[in-house]
Write a protein that holds these residues in place. Structure first.
Motif, mmCIF file in Angstrom:
data_model
loop_
_atom_site.group_PDB
_atom_site.id
_atom_site.type_symbol
_atom_site.label_atom_id
_atom_site.label_comp_id
_atom_site.label_asym_id
_atom_site.label_seq_id
_atom_site.Cartn_x
_atom_site.Cartn_y
_atom_site.Cartn_z
ATOM 1 N N ASP A 72 -0.375 -12.161 -11.079
ATOM 2 C CA ASP A 72 -0.308 -12.076 -12.532
ATOM 3 C C ASP A 72 -1.604 -12.648 -13.116
ATOM 4 N N LEU A 127 -2.623 -13.017 -16.210
ATOM 5 C CA LEU A 127 -2.453 -13.941 -17.338
ATOM 6 C C LEU A 127 -2.152 -15.344 -16.836
ATOM 7 N N LEU A 128 -1.297 -15.418 -15.761
ATOM 8 C CA LEU A 128 -1.013 -16.722 -15.157
ATOM 9 C C LEU A 128 -2.281 -17.338 -14.579
ATOM 10 N N VAL A 148 -4.172 -18.956 -17.418
ATOM 11 C CA VAL A 148 -3.548 -20.218 -17.839
ATOM 12 C C VAL A 148 -3.839 -21.322 -16.833
ATOM 13 N N ALA A 171 -5.755 -25.054 -16.949
ATOM 14 C CA ALA A 171 -5.233 -26.322 -16.432
ATOM 15 C C ALA A 171 -6.257 -26.991 -15.528
ATOM 16 N N ILE A 179 -9.260 -13.811 -22.019
ATOM 17 C CA ILE A 179 -8.116 -13.125 -22.636
ATOM 18 C C ILE A 179 -8.568 -11.809 -23.258
ATOM 19 N N ARG A 188 -2.393 -6.107 -16.731
ATOM 20 C CA ARG A 188 -2.065 -7.515 -16.527
ATOM 21 C C ARG A 188 -1.783 -7.816 -15.065
ATOM 22 N N LEU A 244 4.876 -31.833 -15.570
ATOM 23 C CA LEU A 244 4.235 -31.224 -14.406
ATOM 24 C C LEU A 244 5.268 -30.483 -13.561
ATOM 25 N N MET A 284 5.813 -27.254 -15.123
ATOM 26 C CA MET A 284 4.678 -26.350 -14.969
ATOM 27 C C MET A 284 4.647 -25.743 -13.567
ATOM 28 N N VAL A 328 5.443 -17.141 -17.693
ATOM 29 C CA VAL A 328 4.170 -17.674 -18.159
ATOM 30 C C VAL A 328 4.324 -18.531 -19.421
ATOM 31 N N ARG A 333 5.146 -22.093 -18.571
ATOM 32 C CA ARG A 333 4.019 -22.850 -18.013
ATOM 33 C C ARG A 333 3.021 -23.211 -19.097
ATOM 34 N N MET A 334 2.794 -22.285 -20.056
ATOM 35 C CA MET A 334 1.831 -22.580 -21.120
ATOM 36 C C MET A 334 2.341 -23.722 -21.987
ATOM 37 N N LEU A 342 1.876 -26.919 -20.148
ATOM 38 C CA LEU A 342 0.467 -27.321 -20.175
ATOM 39 C C LEU A 342 0.111 -27.936 -21.519
ATOM 40 N N VAL A 377 -2.585 -17.150 -25.750
ATOM 41 C CA VAL A 377 -1.553 -16.551 -24.898
ATOM 42 C C VAL A 377 -0.480 -15.890 -25.755
#
Lengths: 262, 80, 89
Positions: free
Chosen positions: B25, B27-28, B31, B35, B69, B77, C21, C24, C30, C33-34, C37, C78
């Motif tokens: 993925d 998009l993942l 992200v 991080a 993005i 995607r 965490l 996440m 997704v 997770r966002m 974060l 996102v």
């Protein structure tokens, strides 16, 4: 995913891990200073031996503007050439069409946060004499403010902020001209009058009759010509990233679509 | 204590890189790269280099994610 | 007294970072997770500010502003992508 891809991925990660561990093992102990660092530490703010001093209380600023000023100047030039190349290849006639954007909560919050981000960019740039930061950091934070406006509201909201693609180009060139003229004027003065002047000086030198801060009346504010140059770089970098984002979010193939509809 | 925290953060950077490489993925992946940028910024902060951490947060995390993005919008995607 | 309070506050925020965490790493989609974060970054910004207070060096606090301000924007990217519309329109 095949076996070959897995082997390639795992070996790449293992190689990078080994390099990181090796680099961390070679990290010097606290208190160890290389000979180049000794030179800077000895000479940056040394009243007794003024042969190589920069008269700058902040050693990082002294290294960036006094000892390696042309390095910083040409980095700015490289950034400018990159923006020009992208604009040359991808720029079309832009249409800043106003649409509704996201929901009303996000729009109101973004308008608030836009002011906060611009204020923090200005603060990081202007107070860069005493706190960490500088022109490049402030400029990229300023670009984030405009990118948020483009995403949450729409591209068509920019004319209400007195901002446009051509205006962004103009402001960017203004920042570059500010940096360039502040660099060139002392050289021209020195060549014309035959006295000593320093091109990228941070603090005024007592034995040189041409000094920026006393000349501009800026001595009490910060000392040095760091602030005008940093403001020029703030405007240059922020507008540069905004122009790149505006060009890259242009809708592709608009003319063909319009042709089909008519 | 400080070295232990920095080592843990470096190890988590390596694991996040492996996750970015292996995920399907995209998009993942974007992200997770954000991080990882935050982890690197915290490492710079703990090693007392606040100006480098400021560059990392602003340019490496904020602006590069925006460009990723925008590029992802013009592609698909999911991989394969 | 105030040092004890600051240390307790730092450890509570670190505990909350550890809990987020988990979400996440585990989170199935997704947006989960966002959001995790987001929470981690706001916690990190507060911890950075508290560390600057404890160590008494105010120049360390500058990063916490930009970290907190960026993560609002990061969630925005996102969300705009998941809405499925062209970016900037």
């Amino acid at each position: 995913m095949s076996l070959k891809d897995s082997i390639i991925g795992i070996s790449f990660v293992a190689l990078m891990t080994a390099i990181l561990i090796y680099a961390f093992l070679g990290y010097p102990e606290v208190g160890f200073v290389r000979p180049l660092g000794e030179f800077y530490l000895y000479n940056t703010f040394n009243f007794n031996e003024q042969g190589w001093w920069s008269a700058s209380p902040n050693a990082v600023t002294g290294v960036l503007w006094d000892y390696r000023g042309y390095d910083t100047l040409y980095e700015t030039m490289v950034f400018y050439v990159g923006i020009v190349a992208i604009a040359l290849f991808f720029e079309k006639e832009s249409s800043l069409r106003r649409t509704s954007g996201m929901t009303v909560i996000v729009r109101a919050t973004t308008k608030l946060v836009f002011v906060f981000i611009l204020t923090s960019a200005m603060a990081i740039t202007i107070f860069s004499v005493k706190t960490p930061g500088g022109g490049f950091q402030g400029g990229s934070i300023m670009a984030i403010a405009y990118i948020a406006i483009i995403i949450a509201l729409s591209r068509g909201f920019l004319p209400e902020l007195r901002m446009d693609l051509s205006k962004a180009h103009l402001i960017k060139i203004f920042g570059l001209i500010l940096i360039f003229s502040l660099t060139v004027i002392p050289v021209a003065y020195s060549l014309a009058s035959g006295t000593v002047a320093y091109a990228l000086q941070n603090q005024p030198k007592p034995w040189s009759e041409f000094g920026y801060p006393t000349f501009l009346g800026l001595y009490s504010l910060s000392g040095g010509m760091v602030i005008p140059i940093q403001v020029g770089e703030l405007v240059h970098v922020g507008m540069g990233f905004t122009i790149m984002f505006l060009i890259l979010t242009e809708r592709e193939g608009k003319k063909e679509l319009g042709g089909k509809r008519s | 204590m400080m070295e232990l925290i920095v080592n843990l953060l470096l190890a988590s950077c390596v694991m996040l890189t492996a996750a970015i490489v292996y995920t399907k993925d995209l998009l993942l992946a974007v992200v997770l790269s954000g991080a990882e940028g935050v982890m690197v910024a915290v490492i710079f902060y703990l090693l007392l280099a606040p100006d480098i951490a400021l560059v990392q947060v602003a340019a490496g995390v904020g602006i590069s994610t925006a460009f990723f993005i925008v590029g992802l919008r013009k592609l698909r995607r999911h991989e394969e | 007294m105030i040092d004890l309070l600051l240390n307790v506050a730092i450890s509570m925020f670190v505990l909350s970072i550890v809990f987020s965490l988990y979400r996440m790493i585990r989170g199935p989609t997704v947006p989960d997770r966002m959001l995790a974060l987001d929470v981690i970054s706001y916690g990190l910004a507060v911890v950075m500010g508290l560390i600057a207070i404890v160590s008494g060096s105010p120049y360390l606090i500058v990063i916490s502003f930009s970290l907190a301000l960026w993560f609002f924007i990061g969630a925005l990217y996102v969300a705009r992508y998941l809405e499925g519309e062209e970016i900037g329109e």
